[in-house]
Design an enzyme around this catalytic site. Structure first.
Site, PDB file in Angstrom:
ATOM      1  CG  PHE A  79      -1.946   1.175   1.009  1.00  0.00           C
ATOM      2  CD1 PHE A  79      -2.932   1.114   0.031  1.00  0.00           C
ATOM      3  CD2 PHE A  79      -1.812   2.340   1.737  1.00  0.00           C
ATOM      4  CE1 PHE A  79      -3.762   2.203  -0.208  1.00  0.00           C
ATOM      5  CE2 PHE A  79      -2.646   3.428   1.506  1.00  0.00           C
ATOM      6  CZ  PHE A  79      -3.624   3.356   0.534  1.00  0.00           C
ATOM      7  CB  THR A  80       0.504   4.547  -1.615  1.00  0.00           C
ATOM      8  OG1 THR A  80      -0.670   4.790  -0.846  1.00  0.00           O
ATOM      9  CG2 THR A  80       0.094   4.138  -3.026  1.00  0.00           C
ATOM     10  CE  LYS A 139      -8.607   4.186   4.403  1.00  0.00           C
ATOM     11  NZ  LYS A 139      -7.588   5.126   4.916  1.00  0.00           N
TER      12      LYS A 139
HETATM   13  C1  P71 Z   1      -7.743   4.926   0.466  1.00  0.00           C
HETATM   14  C2  P71 Z   1      -6.842   5.319   1.561  1.00  0.00           C
HETATM   15  C3  P71 Z   1      -6.489   6.760   1.735  1.00  0.00           C
HETATM   16  C4  P71 Z   1      -5.428   7.049   0.752  1.00  0.00           C
HETATM   17  C5  P71 Z   1      -4.113   6.897   1.110  1.00  0.00           C
HETATM   18  C6  P71 Z   1      -3.123   7.076   0.169  1.00  0.00           C
HETATM   19  C7  P71 Z   1      -3.465   7.379  -1.132  1.00  0.00           C
HETATM   20  C8  P71 Z   1      -4.785   7.569  -1.480  1.00  0.00           C
HETATM   21  C9  P71 Z   1      -5.757   7.404  -0.539  1.00  0.00           C
HETATM   22  C10 P71 Z   1      -5.476   4.406   3.289  1.00  0.00           C
HETATM   23  C11 P71 Z   1      -4.875   3.257   3.850  1.00  0.00           C
HETATM   24  C12 P71 Z   1      -5.235   1.931   3.420  1.00  0.00           C
HETATM   25  C13 P71 Z   1      -4.564   0.836   3.927  1.00  0.00           C
HETATM   26  C14 P71 Z   1      -4.897  -0.533   3.489  1.00  0.00           C
HETATM   27  C15 P71 Z   1      -3.222   2.263   5.273  1.00  0.00           C
HETATM   28  C16 P71 Z   1      -3.840   3.389   4.808  1.00  0.00           C
HETATM   29  C17 P71 Z   1      -3.394   4.724   5.316  1.00  0.00           C
HETATM   30  N1  P71 Z   1      -6.308   4.341   2.268  1.00  0.00           N
HETATM   31  N2  P71 Z   1      -3.564   1.021   4.831  1.00  0.00           N
HETATM   32  O1  P71 Z   1      -7.869   3.718   0.217  1.00  0.00           O
HETATM   33  O2  P71 Z   1      -6.215   1.732   2.530  1.00  0.00           O
HETATM   34  O3  P71 Z   1      -4.325   5.235   6.186  1.00  0.00           O
HETATM   35  O4  P71 Z   1      -5.115   7.298   4.997  1.00  0.00           O
HETATM   36  O5  P71 Z   1      -5.571   6.936   7.434  1.00  0.00           O
HETATM   37  O6  P71 Z   1      -3.299   7.461   6.672  1.00  0.00           O
HETATM   38  O7  P71 Z   1      -8.348   5.811  -0.137  1.00  0.00           O
HETATM   39  P1  P71 Z   1      -4.584   6.828   6.310  1.00  0.00           P
END
Ligand code: P71
Length: 462
Positions: free
Chosen positions: A128-129, A262
């Site tokens: 994940f990014t 989420k």
């Molecule tokens: C999503 C996001 C938010 C996001 C983050 C980066 C780029 C675009 C959108 C965040 C996640 C996630 C997983 C599996 C950790 C984070 C970071 N997802 N693990 O899907 O999906 O959490 O955003 O609260 O810092 O849009 P954070």
């Protein structure tokens, strides 16, 4: 003829408050998306009609959560809401120690800094990014050990979030267990299209971890959604509640990072949780440097209260059935239009397969980025690129990473939109799909160094 045997799912709530949506004209949208450099992250939300950019922090809170907001104990230290959150985390997830953080990446930062040494390798079920970047910034190298099926959007295997234990063991044997600070296990796997890991696979990973004395870090961002998929599709789990399955998943891991934005149904918040006292002690020291005191971690008391309540709501069977039911409603509709989407349908969104929709656009011309811009142009629906732009560049060679998956994510916020919104989205995707031959790719005209997808700018190839 109506089928008297069919029983539909419905939302287990009614709507008490509404927020008007704004509509735009095609001329408006042409201007807005051009000004945004054809990057949907750079649009203003007032110019978006149905916002499927992300399910992160965009969910609707319940009346209970809003009532909890009024119970914020805004003390600098030892807020009552912290203890309620701690109680929720123990009760529903089972982890012993809790450090709140402002969101998921705050927890990733602390844990990476504590556990990773220069030259370490961190195996995980797909990157994940933000997770990978924090691992790299701490001196580690991420290694993808997800099963091959996960990289194939047409493969129908139900648990494409699984780890390939052969790949994992090979990595451990070749680098040495002392170079692997932990195995990162995400429930569900976002970049694979919201795909779950099975309990059986997690148990196998636990065995490998125990054999080599390596910890497991659980990215539990969408753990309740993963648990629902286990309940629906894994043998032996159909009679267990989502809450029970969530607890069992957590019990197989040592530490957790959570983006509560989420699954846990809040607009902001996250945490680091662990069963190990030494990690807790170190994290409670670092958190004061980067987030705030260990009893608030960058959050207001009210935020922690809303999270404590959201966690309890998130593991209710009827909630999660309706949530994933809505995502699958959209997916089934797109499938009925023969639109290529990642299969099996994921849990937090539907992922359009840009490689198959725009086969004539080379990956160097950003097919998914282009498709997301076209969808906005068509209807004002905002989606997110999850392809070559998100994958970034190779640290050593400086060349683009070329991910197998080139996707546009239609991410569904929880408890926000109705079935009618899903119909409008599906029709807009169909309209773009029908005109796909006219779509050319784009060129990148501005590229930031870190997490480039957030702020990169593009221009259309005419
Ligand atoms: C999503 C996001 C938010 C996001 C983050 C980066 C780029 C675009 C959108 C965040 C996640 C996630 C997983 C599996 C950790 C984070 C970071 N997802 N693990 O899907 O999906 O959490 O955003 O609260 O810092 O849009 P954070």
């Amino acid at each position: 003829m109506p089928n008297s045997k069919k029983r539909s799912w419905a939302e287990p709530f009614k709507i008490k408050m509404v927020e008007p949506l704004s509509m735009t004209t095609i001329q408006d949208r042409q201007r807005y998306i051009q000004e945004a450099g054809y990057n949907t992250f750079l649009l203003r939300s007032k110019d978006v009609y149905i916002d499927l950019l992300t399910d992160s922090g965009t969910s609707a809170m319940s009346d209970r959560q809003w009532a909890g907001i009024m119970l914020g104990d805004e003390a600098y230290a030892g807020s009552e809401n912290f203890y309620r959150l701690e109680d929720s985390v123990k009760r529903f997830y089972g982890y012993k120690y809790l450090i709140p953080t402002h969101q998921g990446r705050g927890a990733e930062h602390l844990l990476s800094r504590i556990l990773i040494k220069d030259g370490d390798y961190i195996p995980g079920n797909m990157y994940f990014t933000t997770t990978r970047l924090h691992q790299e910034l701490a001196g580690g190298t991420f290694v993808d050990v997800i099963i091959d099926e996960a990289h194939d959007p047409e493969n129908l295997f139900k648990f494409k979030g699984n780890i390939d234990t052969d790949k994992l063991i090979k990595l451990i044997e070749s680098k040495g267990a002392d170079k692997i600070p932990y195995i990162c296990v995400a429930t569900t796997v976002n970049m694979a299209g919201g795909q779950p890991i099975s309990m059986q696979n997690l148990k196998e990973v636990r065995n490998v971890a125990d054999k080599y004395g390596i910890d497991i870090v659980h990215d539990m961002t969408r753990v309740a959604e993963n648990a629902y998929m286990i309940q629906q599709h894994e043998e032996g789990y159909s009679n267990k509640s989502v809450a029970e399955i969530v607890k069992e998943i957590c019990s197989l891991t040592d530490h957790a990072t959570m983006s509560a934005k989420k699954d846990a149904l809040v607009n902001i918040g996250g945490f680091l949780a662990t069963n190990k006292e030494d990690v807790y002690t170190e994290a409670s020291n670092w958190v004061v440097v980067y987030e705030g005191l260990h009893t608030y971690g960058g959050l207001a008391g009210r935020d922690m209260e809303a999270m404590a309540i959201g966690i309890a709501e998130s593991v209710q069977d009827d909630h999660i059935r309706a949530r994933i039911g809505q995502v699958h409603y959209l997916g089934e509709k797109l499938l009925s239009y023969n639109i290529p989407v990642v299969m099996p349908l994921g849990t937090h969104g539907i992922f359009l397969d840009a490689k198959r929709i725009l086969p004539h656009v080379p990956q160097d011309n950003y097919p998914a980025q282009t498709l997301a811009a076209e969808l906005y142009l068509d209807s004002g629906v905002r989606s997110m690129e999850r392809g070559i732009v998100s994958a970034g560049r190779n640290e050593e060679t400086g060349k683009h990473n070329y991910p197998k998956l080139e996707l546009v994510r239609l991410t569904i916020p929880r408890r926000v939109y109705t079935q009618a919104h899903m119909d409008v989205v599906a029709e807009s995707v169909l309209s773009v799909y029908e005109n796909r031959d006219k779509i050319k790719g784009m060129e990148m005209v501005y590229e930031p160094k870190y997490l480039r997808f957030f702020q990169a700018k593009f221009k259309k190839i005419e």
